[in-house]
Motif scaffolding. Structure first.
Motif, mmCIF file in Angstrom:
data_model
loop_
_atom_site.group_PDB
_atom_site.id
_atom_site.type_symbol
_atom_site.label_atom_id
_atom_site.label_comp_id
_atom_site.label_asym_id
_atom_site.label_seq_id
_atom_site.Cartn_x
_atom_site.Cartn_y
_atom_site.Cartn_z
ATOM 1 N N SER A 10 59.745 45.795 46.884
ATOM 2 C CA SER A 10 59.844 46.866 45.901
ATOM 3 C C SER A 10 59.961 46.238 44.530
ATOM 4 C CB SER A 10 61.059 47.756 46.187
ATOM 5 O OG SER A 10 62.251 46.996 46.131
ATOM 6 N N GLY A 11 59.875 47.066 43.484
ATOM 7 C CA GLY A 11 60.002 46.555 42.141
ATOM 8 C C GLY A 11 58.659 46.218 41.543
ATOM 9 N N LEU A 12 58.686 45.771 40.293
ATOM 10 C CA LEU A 12 57.470 45.466 39.557
ATOM 11 C C LEU A 12 56.857 44.150 40.005
ATOM 12 C CD1 LEU A 12 58.612 46.366 35.933
ATOM 13 C CD2 LEU A 12 56.984 47.645 37.318
ATOM 14 N N ASN A 13 55.524 44.113 40.014
ATOM 15 C CA ASN A 13 54.850 42.826 40.121
ATOM 16 C C ASN A 13 54.703 42.244 38.714
ATOM 17 O OD1 ASN A 13 52.577 44.072 38.900
ATOM 18 N ND2 ASN A 13 51.749 44.649 40.884
ATOM 19 N N GLN A 14 53.904 41.207 38.568
ATOM 20 C CA GLN A 14 53.793 40.540 37.273
ATOM 21 C C GLN A 14 52.528 40.918 36.504
ATOM 22 O OE1 GLN A 14 54.397 36.311 37.745
ATOM 23 N NE2 GLN A 14 56.444 36.581 38.588
ATOM 24 N N GLY A 15 51.863 41.969 36.957
ATOM 25 C CA GLY A 15 50.650 42.376 36.271
ATOM 26 C C GLY A 15 49.462 41.510 36.661
ATOM 27 N N TRP A 16 48.290 41.860 36.129
ATOM 28 C CA TRP A 16 47.076 41.145 36.511
ATOM 29 C C TRP A 16 46.042 41.284 35.410
ATOM 30 C CZ3 TRP A 16 46.373 37.586 39.981
ATOM 31 C CH2 TRP A 16 45.090 37.229 40.379
ATOM 32 N N THR A 17 45.163 40.279 35.326
ATOM 33 C CA THR A 17 44.067 40.318 34.365
ATOM 34 C C THR A 17 42.749 40.456 35.115
ATOM 35 O OG1 THR A 17 45.259 38.961 32.742
ATOM 36 C CG2 THR A 17 42.866 39.087 32.528
ATOM 37 N N TYR A 18 42.006 41.515 34.811
ATOM 38 C CA TYR A 18 40.704 41.776 35.415
ATOM 39 C C TYR A 18 39.624 41.321 34.432
ATOM 40 C CZ TYR A 18 43.524 44.827 38.393
ATOM 41 O OH TYR A 18 44.477 45.334 39.243
ATOM 42 N N ARG A 19 38.642 40.589 34.925
ATOM 43 C CA ARG A 19 37.623 39.988 34.048
ATOM 44 C C ARG A 19 36.230 40.487 34.394
ATOM 45 N NH1 ARG A 19 41.628 36.137 34.781
ATOM 46 N NH2 ARG A 19 42.388 35.180 32.834
ATOM 47 N N ASP A 20 35.418 40.693 33.370
ATOM 48 C CA ASP A 20 34.022 41.094 33.522
ATOM 49 C C ASP A 20 33.175 40.318 32.524
ATOM 50 O OD1 ASP A 20 33.754 43.794 35.267
ATOM 51 O OD2 ASP A 20 35.667 43.801 34.206
ATOM 52 N N ARG A 21 31.925 40.080 32.886
ATOM 53 C CA ARG A 21 30.951 39.474 31.966
ATOM 54 C C ARG A 21 29.787 40.433 31.815
ATOM 55 N NH1 ARG A 21 26.440 36.148 31.658
ATOM 56 N NH2 ARG A 21 26.525 34.564 29.985
ATOM 57 N N ILE A 22 29.422 40.715 30.579
ATOM 58 C CA ILE A 22 28.418 41.729 30.281
ATOM 59 C C ILE A 22 27.010 41.156 30.423
ATOM 60 C CG2 ILE A 22 27.557 43.332 28.531
ATOM 61 C CD1 ILE A 22 30.299 44.008 29.754
#
Length: 332
Positions: A10-22
């Motif tokens: 339970s509780g918060l995770n540490q977040g995440w960065t999602y990446r894309d290339r155009i």
């Protein structure tokens, strides 16, 4: 048999960065328009709010306003920490050596990160147990599927087993071709006159989905898929079926049985015909592949050891439900 236990987190995770290339085809639209079209789980207004909050980056710089995208642009969405849904995180190890790991995955536990799940995944739990050389899943089970999973612990095993699975799929139409890794499942399907033995070959491919963009389903333009099955037990409420898949298409058993007119009992996504159910009730969430409600178990697994070539066979120790006693679980 050893149980790996980390409890229900339970509780918060540490977040995440999602990446894309155009790409060239994607260029020429604004950042907000791009995200709203590609990731339809959020509205244009929600993406605009994320832009205003400084969560969207282009080429390493936080965007201060909406901007038109160019080919080669690198986008990042810095998702802040969030509370993940609770899932069962315990799993049993039923075989382990220097090359292989065979586990029993519980229903409800995602294998890989995706959607609302980042740390509440099998991969994250494996990293706790094997921090230096984390075993690699050579095949996947859907979140709602329980049972046997095969993982590679050495580069040799990963290479050999992955190649064998690809070969099994590529040669599935040839009845004389060897079947290196045999995966047999048991499932509860809707009742009816499904033949005692059956073969299903409905092609499977991506189709439009209003929330995810695309999901896999029955599609005449899809790829060849082959399932052999038999009915183990019949009742007025369900058919208990056993299905061996020769190809490894996503959600193959759920789609094939639904396409044949016998969806898995309680499947929130795939209805008769093997197509996604798209709810039209306002404010009601549209089903996605990871939703629960059905019973599907990876029941039996046979293979040759990738190093010694010794034959190996495993049967899932989890109990199977009686069709007469089936209670369909509600969609969470």
């Amino acid at each position: 048999m050893a149980m790996i236990t980390h409890g229900t987190q339970s509780g918060l995770n540490q977040g995440w960065t999602y990446r894309d290339r155009i790409t060239v085809a994607q260029a020429g639209v604004s950042v907000v328009a791009y995200y709203a079209d590609r990731y339809r789980h959020s509205s244009r207004e929600e993406w605009a709010q994320r832009l205003a909050a400084g969560q969207l980056y282009r080429n390493g710089q936080a965007l201060q306003r909406d901007a038109v995208l160019a080919p080669g642009d690198h986008l990042e969405y810095h998702r802040p920490p969030w509370v993940e849904p609770s899932v069962p995180l315990d799993f049993d190890v039923i075989y382990e050596d220097a090359d292989l790991l065979v586990i029993v995955k519980p229903a409800g536990l995602p294998v890989l990160p995706g959607g609302p799940f980042l740390t509440h995944t099998l991969l994250h739990q494996l990293r706790h147990r094997y921090p230096d050389e984390t075993p690699y899943p050579v095949h996947r089970l859907g979140r709602g599927t329980s049972g046997l999973m095969l993982l590679a612990r050495s580069p040799l095993a990963r290479s050999v087993l992955s190649q064998q699975l690809r070969q099994d799929t590529a040669t599935a139409e040839d009845p004389q071709a060897p079947h290196h890794i045999v995966k047999t499942y048991r499932a509860l399907a809707e009742p009816g006159d499904l033949p005692n033995r059956f073969t299903l070959t409905t092609p499977i491919g991506p189709v439009d989905h209003p929330w995810l963009g695309q999901v896999y389903a029955a599609s005449p333009d899809g790829r060849f898929a082959l399932s052999h099955g038999q009915v183990i037990q019949r009742s007025p409420t369900a058919n208990l079926v056993e299905v061996t898949i020769r190809t490894g298409r996503p959600h193959q058993i759920r789609i094939h049985l639904a396409a044949a007119g016998y969806p898995l009992l309680g499947d929130p996504l795939y209805g008769v015909g093997g197509h996604p159910k798209i709810r039209s009730v306002p404010d009601q969430r549209i089903p996605v592949p990871g939703d629960l409600g059905y019973w599907l178990q990876a029941h039996h697994l046979t293979l040759a050891h990738p190093r010694t070539q010794a034959p190996m066979a495993f049967t899932c120790p989890l109990p199977m439900p009686e069709p007469e006693a089936v209670v369909v679980r509600p969609l969470p």
